[in-house]
Scaffold this motif. Structure first.
Motif, PDB file in Angstrom:
ATOM      1  N   ASP A 195      37.563  80.142  19.588  1.00  0.00           N
ATOM      2  CA  ASP A 195      38.349  80.096  20.825  1.00  0.00           C
ATOM      3  C   ASP A 195      37.794  79.062  21.804  1.00  0.00           C
ATOM      4  OD1 ASP A 195      35.969  81.259  21.403  1.00  0.00           O
ATOM      5  OD2 ASP A 195      36.793  82.834  22.680  1.00  0.00           O
TER       6      ASP A 195
ATOM      7  N   THR B   3      34.728  74.938  31.969  1.00  0.00           N
ATOM      8  CA  THR B   3      35.693  74.397  31.015  1.00  0.00           C
ATOM      9  C   THR B   3      35.097  73.235  30.230  1.00  0.00           C
ATOM     10  OG1 THR B   3      37.526  75.082  32.414  1.00  0.00           O
ATOM     11  CG2 THR B   3      37.990  73.377  30.802  1.00  0.00           C
TER      12      THR B   3
ATOM     13  N   ASN C 168      45.881  77.402  34.948  1.00  0.00           N
ATOM     14  CA  ASN C 168      46.249  76.720  33.708  1.00  0.00           C
ATOM     15  C   ASN C 168      47.661  76.157  33.801  1.00  0.00           C
ATOM     16  OD1 ASN C 168      43.880  77.052  32.285  1.00  0.00           O
ATOM     17  ND2 ASN C 168      44.542  78.918  31.242  1.00  0.00           N
TER      18      ASN C 168
ATOM     19  N   ASN D 227      40.479  75.824  25.648  1.00  0.00           N
ATOM     20  CA  ASN D 227      41.406  76.581  26.482  1.00  0.00           C
ATOM     21  C   ASN D 227      42.824  76.018  26.316  1.00  0.00           C
ATOM     22  OD1 ASN D 227      42.590  75.370  28.879  1.00  0.00           O
ATOM     23  ND2 ASN D 227      41.182  76.424  30.215  1.00  0.00           N
TER      24      ASN D 227
ATOM     25  N   GLU E 287      46.621  82.470  26.479  1.00  0.00           N
ATOM     26  CA  GLU E 287      45.210  82.105  26.546  1.00  0.00           C
ATOM     27  C   GLU E 287      44.341  82.891  25.567  1.00  0.00           C
ATOM     28  OE1 GLU E 287      47.084  82.692  29.259  1.00  0.00           O
ATOM     29  OE2 GLU E 287      46.629  81.255  30.850  1.00  0.00           O
ATOM     30  N   SER E 288      44.620  84.157  25.375  1.00  0.00           N
ATOM     31  CA  SER E 288      43.724  84.911  24.495  1.00  0.00           C
ATOM     32  C   SER E 288      44.352  85.265  23.159  1.00  0.00           C
ATOM     33  CB  SER E 288      43.210  86.188  25.184  1.00  0.00           C
ATOM     34  OG  SER E 288      44.285  86.958  25.656  1.00  0.00           O
TER      35      SER E 288
ATOM     36  N   ARG F  37      32.941  74.541  27.577  1.00  0.00           N
ATOM     37  CA  ARG F  37      33.783  75.057  26.497  1.00  0.00           C
ATOM     38  C   ARG F  37      34.312  73.912  25.628  1.00  0.00           C
ATOM     39  NH1 ARG F  37      38.950  78.986  27.814  1.00  0.00           N
ATOM     40  NH2 ARG F  37      39.413  79.555  25.658  1.00  0.00           N
TER      41      ARG F  37
END
Lengths: 270, 270
Positions: free
Chosen positions: B249, A138, B135, B252, B224-225, A141
């Protein structure tokens, strides 16, 4: 060009599966990444797998996808191997019940501090004793999101090349630099050039908003449960504190890094 | 006071273990939380387990810990059950190889919108179709950090009472309100009172820094996606965009929520 493998006991399958273990990654100098998206990110970042493993078309393979065809062509052109196998064997290799239809084996990168070009980016993330591979991925990212140069792992951290970290990075393992070093090596390296070391801290800290951040800014976060050792904090150029309205341990390490990274990005004019 | 259980096939052990499955949580209206820290957070938030399960002292139990003694006394005083068992059985119940020395069974909370008091806090988090329990737990934890009132889960989200979500929340499941609703029920509820609905978006959005946030501010993040459905975005009062220096992307969902929550907290004078 493709080599077919159908047996679970095939030595190549065993070797690929073994890459899920740190000790085998270390011994082979290789790691595993799965999914067309991740592999495409890798390709666009100039990294090709030495071995590409894909599911047969009749088993949910994505062989017909133009991105996979392009990837396969590049791997072959670079002298890499392409293995076609069944979905069941891919599941065994990746350890997922619903495996992606493709996986790749990559050589691990040079993670020495010498490979870090601090002038290449205004922000760098630094994590000390980060234990959770998901948090590590994470952070990679987040680094990608704020245009950081990479992630420097201090002392004993999770393995950045573990399947979990690679997965959580959503491809950022291929766009961010990664270095691994002991604190005793990191600090002299940092002081040998420009760089502001910033820690999120509760001791002698100024509010994180409006703090005098300067590039290249190295944002240091500590272990998930223990935080940073006091002597590490003491070595920082700037200590900042973030509001905590709830319990003292409200914010997870990766979250704190994200909030602070965005603050630094804004302060530096990003 | 303590009931001893030593057999794996004991029906109570089976019932506790079954709480790891959503269908059994739903049927029983109960969920599982593990670890002295989490259970102490629960107790301090006024929530006591109906059943407390602890390891025998000779098997790594923490029975002598003053916080556990206090918890046990409260559970007994409230008419709850206390079960003493082996570390192996606790491992079976929690599904962890190294189980915490104590676990508790809680009644699930009322998660209807009617239970939400929007005036109780300046910030509320709203997640749509959030699939990952980690998450979800992380968002609860972030909510706790910024002094949010709670988390409203829209459409089909991960189960907030799953062991993974409870664990990732680090106790915030007990300090934050949680509601579950379909969008068609949430929007009329929201519009029946004060509340600004803010989405992180790429369409028709203003920069997230300096945007005109107002309390009570409902921060909406999407799947999320896939992100948010366009019609959900269209219903928002404010759409804000965050810099993305890397791939589209990069951030997150839980990270975006954290960065945005801290921005709103600062804007509202927190």
């Amino acid at each position: 060009m493709r080599r077919q493998i159908t047996g679970f006991s095939n030595p190549t399958v065993k070797a690929l599966r073994a890459l899920r273990d740190k000790k085998h990654r270390k011994a082979s100098g290789q790691f595993l990444a799965e999914g067309l998206r991740l592999l495409t990110d890798a390709r666009e970042s100039g990294r090709l797998p030495t071995t590409l493993v894909l599911a047969s078309e009749d088993q949910g393979g994505a062989g017909g996808h133009p991105l996979l065809r392009a990837l396969e062509a590049d791997v072959v052109a670079a002298g890499g191997a392409v293995i076609e196998t069944g979905a069941d064997i891919l599941a065994k290799i990746t350890g997922k019940d619903n495996p992606q239809a493709v996986a790749g084996v990559f050589d691990v990168f040079d993670t020495s501090l010498a490979a870090i070009d601090r002038d290449a980016a205004p922000i760098w993330l630094v994590a000390q004793a980060l234990r959770d591979p998901g948090n590590l991925g994470t952070m990679l990212r987040t680094g990608d999101a704020v245009g950081a140069g990479g992630l420097i792992l201090i002392d004993d951290c999770a393995d950045p090349f573990s399947v979990e970290a690679v997965r959580a990075s959503m491809g950022a393992i291929f766009t961010q630099s990664v270095a691994q070093a002991r604190w005793d090596a990191f600090l002299p390296w940092l002081r040998a050039g420009p760089g502001q070391l910033v820690a999120a801290s509760l001791r002698d800290a100024v509010p994180y908003r409006g703090a005098p951040y300067a590039a290249p800014c190295f944002i240091l976060v500590g272990n998930e449960s223990r935080g940073l050792p006091p002597e590490y904090e003491a070595a920082c150029d700037l200590k900042v504190t973030m509001p905590m309205k709830g319990r003292a341990d409200s914010l997870n390490a990766a979250m704190a890094a994200a909030v602070l990274s965005y603050e630094v990005l804004a302060a530096l004019g990003g």
